[in-house]
Design a protein around this motif. Structure first.
Motif, mmCIF file in Angstrom:
data_model
loop_
_atom_site.group_PDB
_atom_site.id
_atom_site.type_symbol
_atom_site.label_atom_id
_atom_site.label_comp_id
_atom_site.label_asym_id
_atom_site.label_seq_id
_atom_site.Cartn_x
_atom_site.Cartn_y
_atom_site.Cartn_z
ATOM 1 N N ILE A 13 -30.687 18.394 -33.440
ATOM 2 C CA ILE A 13 -31.324 19.659 -33.799
ATOM 3 C C ILE A 13 -32.697 19.379 -34.412
ATOM 4 N N CYS A 17 -37.677 24.051 -35.528
ATOM 5 C CA CYS A 17 -37.281 25.247 -34.757
ATOM 6 C C CYS A 17 -35.771 25.483 -34.756
ATOM 7 N N SER A 18 -35.019 24.529 -35.267
ATOM 8 C CA SER A 18 -33.553 24.563 -35.381
ATOM 9 C C SER A 18 -32.837 24.715 -34.037
ATOM 10 N N GLU A 19 -33.488 24.310 -32.972
ATOM 11 C CA GLU A 19 -32.855 24.337 -31.657
ATOM 12 C C GLU A 19 -32.374 22.944 -31.282
ATOM 13 N N HIS A 21 -32.062 19.911 -28.876
ATOM 14 C CA HIS A 21 -32.912 19.330 -27.835
ATOM 15 C C HIS A 21 -32.301 18.018 -27.379
ATOM 16 N N CYS A 60 -38.422 18.110 -32.467
ATOM 17 C CA CYS A 60 -38.514 18.128 -31.006
ATOM 18 C C CYS A 60 -39.957 17.903 -30.547
#
Length: 114
Positions: A13, A17-19, A21, A60
């Motif tokens: 994570i 952006c807390s996404e 990847h 990321c």
């Protein structure tokens, strides 16, 4: 897992952006330290990162690119400000004058002061 030698981890994570990847860079890995990622985050963003906080320590590629763009912008602005200050000091040293207001009822030109 990605190559740890290059500071790349896979499937983590992003701190910014807390996404999730597939490929991220470890903020405190060799490459992250070389790029001064934690220092840039702490300087340019309204968050602070540290080795001891409990949040993700990865970033990321997209957020890294945005962070690097912000860094380049700030460096360019600081360089321009320093250059303009130097030019101003040079003009003051030569006794140059600048008009502060053309429609003023006072004297048309006033000396520049530091």
């Amino acid at each position: 897992m990605g190559s740890l030698d290059r500071g790349v981890l896979t499937g983590f994570i992003c701190r910014l952006c807390s996404e999730m990847h597939r490929v991220v860079l470890h903020i405190y890995g060799e490459e992250g330290i070389r790029l001064c990622i934690s220092e840039k985050i702490n300087r340019y963003l309204s968050i602070n990162v540290s080795r001891s906080d409990p949040l993700p320590k990865t970033i990321c590629k997209n957020c890294l690119e945005r962070l690097e763009n912000q860094h380049r912008l700030v460096m360019r602005i600081e360089h321009a400000a320093n250059m303009l200050k130097g030019q101003r000091r040079a003009r003051v040293g030569r006794g140059c004058y600048v008009s502060l207001c053309e429609n003023s009822s006072g004297p048309p030109h006033l000396p520049i002061r530091k």
